[in-house]
Design an enzyme around this catalytic site. Structure first.
Site, PDB file in Angstrom:
ATOM      1  N   GLU A  28      20.280  56.465  16.376  1.00  0.00           N
ATOM      2  CA  GLU A  28      19.652  58.073  16.653  1.00  0.00           C
ATOM      3  C   GLU A  28      18.816  57.757  15.480  1.00  0.00           C
ATOM      4  OE1 GLU A  28      21.308  61.551  17.133  1.00  0.00           O
ATOM      5  OE2 GLU A  28      19.499  62.587  17.891  1.00  0.00           O
ATOM      6  N   LYS A  59      15.237  62.552  24.158  1.00  0.00           N
ATOM      7  CA  LYS A  59      16.418  63.172  24.195  1.00  0.00           C
ATOM      8  C   LYS A  59      16.737  64.606  25.000  1.00  0.00           C
ATOM      9  CE  LYS A  59      19.674  64.878  20.518  1.00  0.00           C
ATOM     10  NZ  LYS A  59      19.985  64.641  19.086  1.00  0.00           N
ATOM     11  N   CYS A  92      22.395  61.006  21.660  1.00  0.00           N
ATOM     12  CA  CYS A  92      23.279  61.827  21.195  1.00  0.00           C
ATOM     13  C   CYS A  92      24.269  62.851  21.884  1.00  0.00           C
ATOM     14  CB  CYS A  92      22.703  62.122  19.775  1.00  0.00           C
ATOM     15  SG  CYS A  92      24.241  62.813  18.678  1.00  0.00           S
TER      16      CYS A  92
HETATM   17  N1  LIG Z   1      22.241  64.165  16.861  1.00  0.00           N
HETATM   18  C1  LIG Z   1      23.031  65.141  17.628  1.00  0.00           C
HETATM   19  O1  LIG Z   1      22.539  65.445  18.531  1.00  0.00           O
HETATM   20  N2  LIG Z   1      24.267  65.531  17.244  1.00  0.00           N
HETATM   21  C2  LIG Z   1      24.952  66.679  17.703  1.00  0.00           C
HETATM   22  C3  LIG Z   1      26.095  66.600  17.336  1.00  0.00           C
HETATM   23  C4  LIG Z   1      27.071  65.799  18.358  1.00  0.00           C
HETATM   24  O2  LIG Z   1      26.688  65.558  19.355  1.00  0.00           O
HETATM   25  O3  LIG Z   1      28.167  65.485  17.742  1.00  0.00           O
END
Ligand SMILES: NC(=O)NCCC(=O)O
Length: 404
Positions: free
Chosen positions: A172, A247, A284
């Protein structure tokens, strides 16, 4: 002491030859003092938390500490079975190992098999995942930071190309530090249009290696008010742009202050038909939401990639479970990728949670892995080092699991 009276030893690619403490525990008092020192250094009661060598990955930690037959059983229980066996190591050309040791990145390769069918030939696809740290300090000029990362990741992409990877996914927001914790607007400068510098760079690699590449970046949609999105661009094996996915779920938790920069995506749950198979990207935070995974499955995905940037005590125990569970629940392969390292920012920030101001996000623990629909999975890449994970998969396994 081993059965033949010698200290049991194991070789690892990165650490060279090391004494296996599990065997050393049974060694006679005549063991060399240097072996004893190593055992102590790596013992659970010692400073294990501070030791990147022992906590490089859970799997390597177990391999290092357990006697070989116990490790084999533990691997079976932890990683499951594919075709009745623990996922096999896949031999890569020697030159790829050389590239990894020269450029100092973790490299691991595995293969997942499927049963032979009478009416369909095997659908073999080589998947690659790259995890990386930032290269320059976050105080350096932004363009230098971006180009240094592109240079570094370019080297690892070259290794993936030589390894014959067909579909490669990057992490990401791969061209920048994960600066969204700071809520400072200057980091928006890292945003690129869909056919920006990093896309052009990857299009050349895609053409050179006949490889599909997924490039998750901070996108600036110039045609629509310069809106910023967290987007994965899918580049086809001819260097063509197959499409993009934005996203779906944006975190507002801990230091993940991402909604300061971009909001929930508007692209739904697209599946991209590549020459190598049908793929999707669940970026993510979307991995915590089972309906995302399900929608990609219902839309026909055979491989779903989960490019991530995550840290922390809550996140790391969930990491080996969520993407693997998605593979099992939806009968497809999943490639989960997390960035590596601790990124320190120039100015202290807070996140409205009463915690004192701080300058870093915590440790991004890497640990990228690939999970299969039959519940088997690969060991994870390093928690500390850049890495390339390769897996040859037979996509026929997806339908076979559904039929079962
Ligand atoms: N980049 C992101 O969405 N991180 C959120 C934290 C997670 O999903 O562990």
């Amino acid at each position: 002491m081993g059965e033949n009276g010698e200290m049991s030893r194991l070789k690892t690619r990165e650490h060279g030859e090391m004494t296996r403490p599990g065997a050393a525990a049974a060694a006679s008092a005549s063991s060399s003092s240097s072996s004893d020192a190593l055992v102590k250094e790596n013992s659970v009661s010692g400073s294990i938390k501070d030791s990147p060598e022992t906590l490089d990955s859970l799997h390597r930690l177990l391999e290092f500490h357990l006697p070989a037959p116990v490790f084999e059983e533990v691997s079976r229980l932890l990683l499951g079975l594919n075709g009745g066996k623990v996922v096999a190591k896949f031999p890569l050309p020697e030159v790829v190992g050389g590239m990894a040791s020269t450029s100092k990145f973790d490299i691991q390769a595995y293969s997942f098999t499927a049963a032979k069918e009478e009416l369909r030939p095997p659908q073999l696809v080589r998947i690659g995942l790259i995890q990386n740290s930032i290269v320059l300090p976050t105080t350096d000029p932004l363009l230098d930071q971006k180009r240094a990362i592109m240079g570094r990741v370019g080297t690892i992409i070259d290794a993936a190309g030589v390894a014959g990877v067909n579909i490669l996914c990057l992490q990401e927001a791969w061209i920048m530090p994960f600066a969204f914790c700071t809520r400072e607007k200057s980091w928006c400068e890292f945003a690129e249009v869909i056919n920006g510098e990093s896309t052009k760079f990857l299009q050349e690699k895609a053409k050179k290696y006949n490889m599909v590449i997924i490039s998750p970046i901070l996108e600036r949609d110039e045609a629509h008010g310069s809106t910023i999105w967290n987007t994965a661009i899918v580049i086809g094996n001819n260097g063509n742009i197959l499409g993009k996915h934005r996203k779906n779920h944006i975190p507002r938790v801990g230091d993940f202050n991402e909604s300061t920069y971009y909001m929930e995506g508007n692209t739904g749950h697209p599946v991209f038909e590549t020459v190598y198979g049908k793929i999707a990207v669940n970026i993510c935070y979307g991995r915590h939401h089972p309906l995302n995974w399900q929608a990609f499955g219902l839309n026909g995905a055979e491989i779903v990639f989960n490019p991530s940037a995550t840290v922390g005590e809550l996140s790391e125990p969930m990491w080996p479970i969520e993407a693997r569970n998605a593979a099992i629940a939806n009968s497809y392969f999943v490639g989960a990728i997390n960035r590596v390292g601790t990124e320190v920012f120039p100015r202290p920030f807070t996140s409205g949670d009463g915690k004192p101001a701080h300058k870093d996000f915590g440790h991004f623990y890497g640990s990228s892995y690939i999970a299969a629909p039959d519940s088997s999975c690969t060991p994870s890449l390093s928690r500390y080092r850049d890495g390339l994970l390769v897996a040859e998969v037979d996509l026929n396994l997806c339908q076979q699991v559904k039929d079962n």
